[in-house]
Design an enzyme around this catalytic site. Structure first.
Site, short mmCIF file in Angstrom:
data_model
loop_
_atom_site.label_atom_id
_atom_site.label_comp_id
_atom_site.label_asym_id
_atom_site.label_seq_id
_atom_site.Cartn_x
_atom_site.Cartn_y
_atom_site.Cartn_z
CG PHE A 1 -8.69 -92.10 -55.28
CD1 PHE A 1 -10.00 -91.87 -55.70
CD2 PHE A 1 -7.86 -91.01 -55.05
CE1 PHE A 1 -10.46 -90.57 -55.89
CE2 PHE A 1 -8.32 -89.72 -55.24
CZ PHE A 1 -9.62 -89.50 -55.66
N GLY A 2 -6.16 -93.32 -57.94
CA GLY A 2 -4.90 -92.79 -58.47
C GLY A 2 -4.99 -91.32 -58.84
CB THR B 1 -0.29 -88.89 -55.75
OG1 THR B 1 -1.14 -88.38 -54.73
CG2 THR B 1 1.13 -88.39 -55.53
CB SER C 1 0.96 -80.39 -52.55
OG SER C 1 1.61 -81.10 -51.53
CD1 TRP D 1 4.38 -91.15 -53.77
CD2 TRP D 1 4.61 -92.72 -52.19
NE1 TRP D 1 5.69 -91.14 -53.36
CE2 TRP D 1 5.85 -92.09 -52.38
CE3 TRP D 1 4.52 -93.75 -51.24
CZ2 TRP D 1 7.00 -92.46 -51.67
CZ3 TRP D 1 5.66 -94.12 -50.52
CH2 TRP D 1 6.86 -93.47 -50.75
CB SER E 1 -15.88 -83.97 -53.89
OG SER E 1 -15.99 -85.07 -54.78
CB CYS E 2 -12.88 -88.61 -53.82
SG CYS E 2 -13.94 -88.81 -55.25
NE ARG F 1 -7.70 -83.86 -47.95
CZ ARG F 1 -7.66 -82.96 -48.93
NH1 ARG F 1 -8.64 -82.07 -49.05
NH2 ARG F 1 -6.66 -82.94 -49.77
CD GLU G 1 -6.79 -89.14 -48.30
OE1 GLU G 1 -7.43 -88.22 -48.83
OE2 GLU G 1 -6.83 -90.32 -48.67
P1 FAD Z 1 4.91 -82.51 -52.33
O1 FAD Z 1 3.62 -82.02 -52.91
O2 FAD Z 1 6.11 -82.55 -53.20
O3 FAD Z 1 5.22 -81.65 -51.02
C1 FAD Z 1 6.50 -81.70 -50.37
C2 FAD Z 1 6.48 -80.66 -49.24
O4 FAD Z 1 6.24 -79.35 -49.81
C3 FAD Z 1 5.33 -80.90 -48.24
O5 FAD Z 1 5.76 -80.55 -46.96
C4 FAD Z 1 4.26 -79.94 -48.72
O6 FAD Z 1 3.36 -79.56 -47.70
C5 FAD Z 1 5.12 -78.76 -49.16
N1 FAD Z 1 4.37 -77.91 -50.09
C6 FAD Z 1 3.90 -78.22 -51.34
N2 FAD Z 1 3.24 -77.18 -51.86
C7 FAD Z 1 3.28 -76.18 -50.93
C8 FAD Z 1 2.76 -74.86 -50.85
N3 FAD Z 1 2.03 -74.31 -51.84
N4 FAD Z 1 3.02 -74.12 -49.74
C9 FAD Z 1 3.73 -74.64 -48.72
N5 FAD Z 1 4.24 -75.89 -48.71
C10 FAD Z 1 4.01 -76.65 -49.81
N6 FAD Z 1 -2.04 -90.52 -53.39
C11 FAD Z 1 -3.08 -90.98 -54.13
O7 FAD Z 1 -3.48 -90.38 -55.13
N7 FAD Z 1 -3.71 -92.15 -53.77
C12 FAD Z 1 -3.34 -92.87 -52.70
O8 FAD Z 1 -3.94 -93.91 -52.42
C13 FAD Z 1 -2.23 -92.41 -51.91
N8 FAD Z 1 -1.76 -93.16 -50.87
C14 FAD Z 1 -0.61 -92.77 -50.21
C15 FAD Z 1 -0.04 -93.61 -49.24
C16 FAD Z 1 1.15 -93.25 -48.60
C17 FAD Z 1 1.78 -94.17 -47.62
C18 FAD Z 1 1.74 -92.00 -48.89
C19 FAD Z 1 3.00 -91.58 -48.17
C20 FAD Z 1 1.19 -91.17 -49.84
C21 FAD Z 1 0.01 -91.54 -50.53
N9 FAD Z 1 -0.53 -90.75 -51.54
C22 FAD Z 1 -1.59 -91.20 -52.29
C23 FAD Z 1 0.16 -89.54 -51.95
C24 FAD Z 1 -0.10 -88.34 -51.05
O9 FAD Z 1 -1.40 -87.88 -51.19
C25 FAD Z 1 0.97 -87.28 -51.40
O10 FAD Z 1 2.20 -87.78 -50.90
C26 FAD Z 1 0.66 -85.92 -50.81
O11 FAD Z 1 -0.42 -85.32 -51.49
C27 FAD Z 1 1.86 -84.98 -50.89
O12 FAD Z 1 2.42 -84.98 -52.15
P2 FAD Z 1 4.00 -85.22 -52.36
O13 FAD Z 1 4.41 -86.39 -51.57
O14 FAD Z 1 4.25 -85.22 -53.81
O15 FAD Z 1 4.69 -83.96 -51.68
#
Ligand code: FAD
Length: 389
Positions: free
Chosen positions: A134-135, A137, A143, A167, A242-243, A248, A368
């Site tokens: 599921f892509g 990120t 986030s 990721w 929703s997915c 989660r 998630e």
């Molecule tokens: P960022 O969004 O850059 O956030 C960094 C920090 O800033 C965090 O602490 C965050 O909470 C904080 N932050 C951001 N915005 C705000 C705000 N408005 N207010 C306060 N704090 C904030 N993604 C997929 O699509 N598919 C997958 O299968 C998948 N698998 C994963 C597997 C692993 C092992 C990991 C580590 C990640 C995976 N992910 C996947 C990605 C994951 O969903 C993202 O890492 C996550 O959504 C956070 O995004 P980011 O790492 O870019 O952090």
């Protein structure tokens, strides 16, 4: 166990139906037989026999088990939850394999796909013959998926996809990816066979958490797709979100499994390990730690159970899942760290599962929806004010 099992302090088993207990026992048996004896080694080597495991899990109906039709088991949300708990008691990476397959990739196709897409993809995904990912990120957008830069451009009767997803769990071994991209009409989704020309998958190396899980980058370099690859019912960002709510929910339960395994390990260790002439379990400080953790674990189970019953009744709202994910992952991580102190130096050894669970839960805290994002979801539900941007 020397005393009552940690999660039976409140007789939580009595909350499950006979059928839910049976499904829980199947998941526990397969985790005990097919995962536990090997997972420390996979973790150390940073690998997972995902294809072999997917077939084992598919054979007993654990993939997409909460979906109906197309070879899926049609189990209750409670049954799916306890399955996630048992799998994550073995390792969060193994539960991630199953969550991404069932709750993200299969759910997206089941909920938003065409009849033809469902018939093509869901039965072999339910059996474990086809692995999905599921892509959503991207390297620069985690986030805040609304800012995604992966583009879907109309090209005659079809589409061209351009961008990079980062990721992505299961990507290095997957056959199909559900890819979300921005088109002129908003966010759209596609079921993309990963052997399509223009797709490159690079495995992410050197992870220090979730090492028994395959994670990748998916590069989409002018990938041409027919209209039949687009998920016709997915319109806008609500579809991928929703997915995520589905997945989660599994994490709310899964985190309890990791915490339970840590606590049971710590209790057994504390009852055996002697210092100052008696078991360390006989010291009040140790018992205070164990009691506090057991209380949190059992409270987390009650919360997960409440959410599962709401899901089965069709009354589960996304902010309720945020409450569960925020609380249960935070408490599981706290439990894993506290258990590590009880094991002393052995707590950092791969001979015991505690440090592995603790390291895994760092990823579970982030993916998630991070704990901060779930806090904002709850804040918005309470105040009606969005504090996201
Ligand atoms: P960022 O969004 O850059 O956030 C960094 C920090 O800033 C965090 O602490 C965050 O909470 C904080 N932050 C951001 N915005 C705000 C705000 N408005 N207010 C306060 N704090 C904030 N993604 C997929 O699509 N598919 C997958 O299968 C998948 N698998 C994963 C597997 C692993 C092992 C990991 C580590 C990640 C995976 N992910 C996947 C990605 C994951 O969903 C993202 O890492 C996550 O959504 C956070 O995004 P980011 O790492 O870019 O952090």
């Amino acid at each position: 166990m020397p005393g009552v099992p940690a999660l039976q302090l409140l007789d939580t088993d009595s909350l499950l139906s006979d059928e839910e207990r049976e499904i829980r026992d199947v998941a526990r048996r397969i985790a005990d037989e097919k995962v536990r004896p090997y997972v420390a080694d996979w973790y150390e080597r940073g690998t997972l026999p995902a294809r072999q495991l997917a077939k084992e899990f598919g054979a007993v109906g654990l993939l997409g088990m909460h979906l109906t039709g197309y070879g899926c088991a049609g189990a209750s949300a409670v049954a799916y939850g306890v399955t996630c708990m048992e799998l994550e008691a073995a390792d969060s990476g193994v539960r991630s394999l199953v969550s991404v397959q069932g709750s993200l990739a299969m759910y997206a196709i089941w909920r938003y796909g065409s009849e033809e897409q469902k018939r093509r993809w869901l039965p072999p995904m339910a059996s474990g013959d086809v692995i999905g990912c599921f892509g959503l990120t991207e390297p620069d957008h985690g986030s805040d998926p609304a800012s995604m830069t992966t583009r879907a451009i109309r090209d005659g009767d079809g589409w061209v996809l351009r961008g990079t997803k980062m990721w992505i769990t299961n990507a290095p071994v997957a056959d199909v990816a559900v890819i979300w991209a921005r088109a002129d009409e908003g966010v759209v989704g596609f079921a993309v066979p990963l052997d399509t020309p223009g797709v490159t998958v690079n495995e992410i190396q050197r992870k220090l958490s979730l090492r028994a899980s395959l994670t990748g980058e998916i590069v989409l370099d002018d990938v041409r797709l027919p209209e039949s690859a687009r998920l016709p019912e997915a319109r806008g960002l609500r579809a991928p979100l929703s997915c995520l709510t589905e997945a989660r929910f599994g994490i709310v339960w899964g985190a309890l499994g990791a915490a339970r395994d840590c606590l049971e390990t710590a209790i057994a260790y504390a009852c055996e390990r002697e210092q100052f002439g008696k078991p360390i379990a006989a010291f009040q400080l140790t018992q205070a730690k164990l009691a506090t953790m057991a209380v949190e674990l059992n409270k987390g189970f009650l919360l997960a159970m409440h959410l599962a019953r709401a899901a089965d009744a069709g009354t589960l709202r996304p902010e309720m899942v945020s409450v569960g994910k925020l609380n249960n992952v935070r408490e599981a991580l706290a439990i894993a760290r506290e258990c590590r102190t009880i094991l002393g130096a052995n707590g950092i050894s791969g001979e015991y599962p505690v440090m592995r669970h603790a390291a895994n839960l760092e990823s579970v805290l982030t993916y998630e929806g991070t704990s901060e994002i779930h806090t904002l979801v709850i804040g918005q539900a309470l105040t009606g004010i969005s504090a996201f941007s």
